[in-house]
Scaffold this motif. Sequence first.
Motif, PDB file in Angstrom:
ATOM      1  N   SER A 180       0.858  -1.191   0.000  1.00  0.00           N
ATOM      2  CA  SER A 180       0.000   0.000   0.000  1.00  0.00           C
ATOM      3  C   SER A 180       0.891   1.237   0.000  1.00  0.00           C
ATOM      4  N   ILE A 181       0.258   2.381  -0.278  1.00  0.00           N
ATOM      5  CA  ILE A 181       1.030   3.630  -0.297  1.00  0.00           C
ATOM      6  C   ILE A 181       1.590   3.933   1.087  1.00  0.00           C
ATOM      7  N   ASN A 182       0.796   3.674   2.127  1.00  0.00           N
ATOM      8  CA  ASN A 182       1.291   3.920   3.476  1.00  0.00           C
ATOM      9  C   ASN A 182       2.529   3.079   3.785  1.00  0.00           C
ATOM     10  N   GLU A 183       2.464   1.794   3.448  1.00  0.00           N
ATOM     11  CA  GLU A 183       3.591   0.907   3.744  1.00  0.00           C
ATOM     12  C   GLU A 183       4.824   1.313   2.933  1.00  0.00           C
ATOM     13  N   TRP A 184       4.584   1.797   1.734  1.00  0.00           N
ATOM     14  CA  TRP A 184       5.653   2.287   0.847  1.00  0.00           C
ATOM     15  C   TRP A 184       6.352   3.483   1.499  1.00  0.00           C
ATOM     16  N   ALA A 185       5.548   4.470   1.906  1.00  0.00           N
ATOM     17  CA  ALA A 185       6.102   5.666   2.549  1.00  0.00           C
ATOM     18  C   ALA A 185       6.834   5.284   3.835  1.00  0.00           C
ATOM     19  N   ASP A 186       6.248   4.372   4.607  1.00  0.00           N
ATOM     20  CA  ASP A 186       6.858   3.966   5.881  1.00  0.00           C
ATOM     21  C   ASP A 186       8.247   3.374   5.665  1.00  0.00           C
ATOM     22  N   ALA A 187       8.365   2.514   4.658  1.00  0.00           N
ATOM     23  CA  ALA A 187       9.663   1.883   4.387  1.00  0.00           C
ATOM     24  C   ALA A 187      10.663   2.926   3.895  1.00  0.00           C
ATOM     25  N   VAL A 223      12.810   4.123  16.203  1.00  0.00           N
ATOM     26  CA  VAL A 223      11.617   4.752  15.615  1.00  0.00           C
ATOM     27  C   VAL A 223      10.616   5.069  16.722  1.00  0.00           C
ATOM     28  N   ALA A 224       9.675   5.931  16.395  1.00  0.00           N
ATOM     29  CA  ALA A 224       8.637   6.303  17.351  1.00  0.00           C
ATOM     30  C   ALA A 224       7.266   5.921  16.801  1.00  0.00           C
ATOM     31  N   THR A 225       6.346   5.594  17.708  1.00  0.00           N
ATOM     32  CA  THR A 225       4.949   5.431  17.295  1.00  0.00           C
ATOM     33  C   THR A 225       4.129   6.539  17.941  1.00  0.00           C
ATOM     34  N   LEU A 271      11.871  15.069  11.170  1.00  0.00           N
ATOM     35  CA  LEU A 271      12.860  16.124  10.904  1.00  0.00           C
ATOM     36  C   LEU A 271      14.046  15.990  11.850  1.00  0.00           C
ATOM     37  N   GLY A 272      13.811  15.424  13.044  1.00  0.00           N
ATOM     38  CA  GLY A 272      14.879  15.182  14.007  1.00  0.00           C
ATOM     39  C   GLY A 272      15.600  13.860  13.778  1.00  0.00           C
ATOM     40  N   GLY A 273      15.258  13.177  12.690  1.00  0.00           N
ATOM     41  CA  GLY A 273      15.981  11.942  12.349  1.00  0.00           C
ATOM     42  C   GLY A 273      15.357  10.671  12.887  1.00  0.00           C
ATOM     43  N   ILE A 274      14.183  10.773  13.525  1.00  0.00           N
ATOM     44  CA  ILE A 274      13.537   9.581  14.085  1.00  0.00           C
ATOM     45  C   ILE A 274      12.263   9.273  13.283  1.00  0.00           C
ATOM     46  N   PRO A 275      12.261   8.198  12.480  1.00  0.00           N
ATOM     47  CA  PRO A 275      11.038   7.839  11.758  1.00  0.00           C
ATOM     48  C   PRO A 275       9.882   7.675  12.751  1.00  0.00           C
ATOM     49  N   ALA A 276       8.750   8.288  12.451  1.00  0.00           N
ATOM     50  CA  ALA A 276       7.618   8.241  13.378  1.00  0.00           C
ATOM     51  C   ALA A 276       6.396   7.725  12.640  1.00  0.00           C
ATOM     52  N   TYR A 277       5.728   6.745  13.220  1.00  0.00           N
ATOM     53  CA  TYR A 277       4.627   6.053  12.565  1.00  0.00           C
ATOM     54  C   TYR A 277       3.348   6.182  13.378  1.00  0.00           C
ATOM     55  N   PRO A 278       2.200   6.159  12.697  1.00  0.00           N
ATOM     56  CA  PRO A 278       0.942   6.355  13.419  1.00  0.00           C
ATOM     57  C   PRO A 278       0.411   5.090  14.091  1.00  0.00           C
ATOM     58  N   SER A 279       1.083   3.944  13.927  1.00  0.00           N
ATOM     59  CA  SER A 279       0.641   2.753  14.663  1.00  0.00           C
ATOM     60  C   SER A 279       1.817   1.816  14.863  1.00  0.00           C
ATOM     61  N   ILE A 280       1.718   0.960  15.875  1.00  0.00           N
ATOM     62  CA  ILE A 280       2.771  -0.008  16.154  1.00  0.00           C
ATOM     63  C   ILE A 280       2.898  -0.990  14.994  1.00  0.00           C
TER      64      ILE A 280
END
Lengths: 477, 477
Positions: A287-294, A424-426, A449-458
Motif C-alpha cells: 500500500s502507499i502507506n507501507e511504501w512511505a513507511d519503508a 523509531v517512534a509510534t 525532521l529530528g531523524g527519528i522515523p515516526a509512525y501512526p501505529s505499532i
Amino acid sequence: MNLIKNYQTDLDKLFKPQSIAIFGVSISGLNMGGASFLRKLLESKYTGKIYPINPKGGEIYGLKIYPDIHSLPESPDFAIVCVGAARVPHILQDCAATGLKHIHLLTSGFSELGTPEGIELENQIITISRENELKVVGPNCMGTYCPSSHLTAWGAIPGFSGPIGIISQSGGITQRLTEYICSLGIGVEKAVSFGNGAVLKAHDYLAFMAEDKKIKVIAMYLESIKDGSGLLQLVKAISQTKPVVLLKGGKSEASASTVTSHTGSLAGNLSIWRAFALQAGVTLVNSINEWADALVAFSLLPETLGKKVFIGSGGGGNSVIYGDVCTSEGLDVPKLAEKTMNLLREVVPAVGSIAGNPLDMFRIYQDSTLLDGVLQFVYNDPNIDMVIVDRLIPRNIYHLPDLPDTTPELIKSVANSKNHKPTVATLDSDGGERGLSDEGTRLRQQLCLGGIPAYPSITRAARALMHLHRYYSWKRR
Amino acid sequence: MNLIKNYQTDLDKLFKPQSIAIFGVSISGLNMGGASFLRKLLESKYTGKIYPINPKGGEIYGLKIYPDIHSLPESPDFAIVCVGAARVPHILQDCAATGLKHIHLLTSGFSELGTPEGIELENQIITISRENELKVVGPNCMGTYCPSSHLTAWGAIPGFSGPIGIISQSGGITQRLTEYICSLGIGVEKAVSFGNGAVLKAHDYLAFMAEDKKIKVIAMYLESIKDGSGLLQLVKAISQTKPVVLLKGGKSEASASTVTSHTGSLAGNLSIWRAFALQAGVTLVNSINEWADALVAFSLLPETLGKKVFIGSGGGGNSVIYGDVCTSEGLDVPKLAEKTMNLLREVVPAVGSIAGNPLDMFRIYQDSTLLDGVLQFVYNDPNIDMVIVDRLIPRNIYHLPDLPDTTPELIKSVANSKNHKPTVATLDSDGGERGLSDEGTRLRQQLCLGGIPAYPSITRAARALMHLHRYYSWKRR
C-alpha cells in the motif's frame, strides 16, 4: 555496474532541461493539458526558457505562443507534448528534425485503449523513437518531476530535493507519495511517471537513478514489465548499493484487468513478484502507506542486521499488545540482558510494572533524564538491535496532570548517542478528537525532521523495521 | 439463554449506583486514587450521593469525609476502594457487614506481583467475597464506566451512551477505545476494566451484557482466562445475537510474560485463540485500530452474507492498488453485471478509464447526481454484496480546480437507498500536511455520524468488511 550500459541513461535533460517546448498550449482550456503545465512551471519558478506551441499562435501568461517547433529561436532541451494522439507521430518527427530528443508524452489514447488503432499508433511512436534515438517518457503519463531544477509541474506540491528517486507508472500515486514523504521532511530528488513505457522503460530510469549520487533510495510503482529477467538482474545489481522499494500494482486477478485499461499492459501474478523481490533484494510493499513507511525508515536509519527489538511502551495493556504486534510482524522481542535489567531497576521508579521488554515507560516519559538513561542502557544491551519508543501524546486521558512533552529531549538523546541503534517512534493519534490527529501529525513531522522515523501505529512501525532488517540481511547475505 | 444462569449477573449497581462510597480519599494526594475518582465523578455530574471515606475525616470539594463505612447515613449501592492492598480484606468485611455488596478495587499489589504475599492476599479477597456474595471488580483495575449514569470517572472522556459494551483487563486500552469510537459518534453503554478478575470474571460481565438490551456489540480485551471451555460455550451462545469482538493480549511468547506482571495471569497461545474465535463466532483482532474499525462496522452496517465488493476509487493507480488490497484481505472484487456496465456507460463521462470494478470515479465525485446514479446501479447489481467508496478529500494536488465536497450528498444517497448494501468510505488523509489530517478526521466523523463507517486506509476498510462477512456467515452457518 556493467549492466547499466545496456540501458538508456542519457536522461539528464528530462529532469534538468535549460529550455522547454510545450506542445498543445490552448488559451481556451487553461485548466487542462499544456496550459496547465505551463502555469505550474511558472508557479514553481522554473528559470529556463519556456516555448508554448500552438498552430494558432497568440500569447499566454505573457509568453509568445509559437506556431511550431521550427519557428523557435533555438532547439530546446525538452518537450512536453499535450496534443491529440493522432498528431503525436508527426510532432515526434518534427522534434527529431530539429535535434530535440528528450520528450514527455502526456497524451493518452494508445495501447491502453486495447484497440487496434491505439496499438498501431503506439508502435509508430516506438519506431520513430528508435530511428531517431528519441528519449520518450510515456505516453499516457504525468512525466518528470525534479524540485532541484524547479521542474514540478504536477500540481500543488512544489516539494524539495532529498534522498528519494521515484519511478512510477501512475502519476496520481507518485503525487500522493511525494506529498506524504515531503510532509515528513524527506525530499525527492527525481520522480518520473512513465505510463505505458513505450520507449523508455522502468529499466532505463532505474539504470539512470542508480548512477545519481543524490538518490539514496529508489521507490518504484510498477503495474507491468516487458523484460522481467532483465529487470531482475538490474535491480539485483542496484540493490547492492541502494534499497529499491517496490509497490507492485495488479498482483490480484481483479486488478490485473484494471491494469490493462490503465497502462495497457499485463500484470503477472503475486507469487512471481514475491520470488522476484526475494532474489533481487527488493522491498515489496502492499500500500502507499507501507511504501512511505519503508522509504522513511531507509532514508533515516542506519544499517542493521538483527531484528531484536526493544519496546518502550506506555501502559500495561499497550505493552502487551505492542509485543504481540511486533512478534506477528516477524520481529523478536527478547529479554534484556541481566546487566540492563539491573541498571533499569536502579533508575526506573518503582511505581508501575517493569516487565523488562516491553518496558512500561508511562512515567519515564515525564522525565527526560530517565528517558535518556533508559535509551543508553538499551543501546548498550547486546540482546537489542533496534528500538521502538511509544511517543505518548501529552494529554490528560489518564489520572494524571498534563504530561510534559519530552519530544525534543528524545530527539537529542538519540542524536547524541554515539552507539545508537535504529530507533523509531509510534504516535497513536488516529481516531480521536480533531486536535489529536493534528497534534499527532505535528509530532510525526517534528520527529522525522529530528531523524527519528515516526509512525501512526505499532503495526506500521514494526513492519517498516522488518523491511529494514530484511534488506540489510539480503545485502550482507 | 440458559447458560447465563451459571454466572453472576446481578451487576446493575456496579454501573448504575444511586450512591457511592469512596475509600481512600486523601486531601494530600488530590491527583491520585480516591480523590481523583471523586473529582472526576463531580466533573461528570454524577447525580447520586457520594461518601468520601478516610479515618482522618475532614472535608473535600465541599463534601464531608467520613471516618469509616459504619458512620454513613445509609448503606451505599457501590464502593470504590483506593487504599493500600493490606487494608483491602478488612474493608471488604466492613462492607459486607453493612450490606454493601458491589465493590470496585482500584488497589494493586496482589497476584500480579507474583509474590507469595500478593497471591495470599488475593486469595483472602476471593474467600471473603464468596462467603458474603460480594460482587467485586478487580483488584488492580480502573473499574466501571457508564455514561448514561454519569459514572465516567476515568479521566478526560465523559463519552456518551451507545451500542457498545466493553469488557477489558486494561484500563488504558479501554480509555483509548472509548475515546476513539466516541470521536466517530459511536457511544458506549457500559465498560468495565476488571484487572486481575479475582472475583467477577469475564464470564460474569459477558453474561450481564448479553442481557443488556442497549448493548448491540460487545468489545473484549482479555489477557487471560481461567475457564476457557466455559467462556467458549458462553460466547458461542451470545454470538447468536450479538457480535463479540476480541482483542487478545499476550498471544506471543514475549507478551505472555508481560501479561503475568500486568494482570497476574497466564496468556495461552495464538493457535488456541484462533480456534476459539472460529468456534465461538468471535471476531479476533490484533490492534486497537482494528478493534475500533470492526466495532464501527458492526454498529453501523446491516447484515451481509457475501463478500463481493464494489470499489469506487479515485484515479487509475489507486484503482489497481485498492483491488489488490481488497483481494489480499480476502474480499472478492468481481466483474459487474452486464446490465450495470451498460447503465454505467450511459452516465459516466467518457474521459478517464472505466474498468468496471474497481471504477475510477475521480470525475464522478464532482457531480452528486452521477455519484447517486452509480450507487443505485451497484446496489441493484446481483454480483455485488458491499461497497467501498474512496472519499477523496477535495484538494488541489491534481491538474484540476478545487473539487467540490460531495460528502453530504454521499450520505444522503446511501441513507435514501432502500436497497442499500453495506457501504463504507476510505479517507486517505494520513501523512500529508497538517490541514489534511485534520480535514480527514472531520470527514470521518461526518461520515460515521451519517451512518457510513469511514476508514483512514483501504487496508483497514477491507479488513473491517471481512470481519463483517465472517461473523454473519458464522451466524447463519
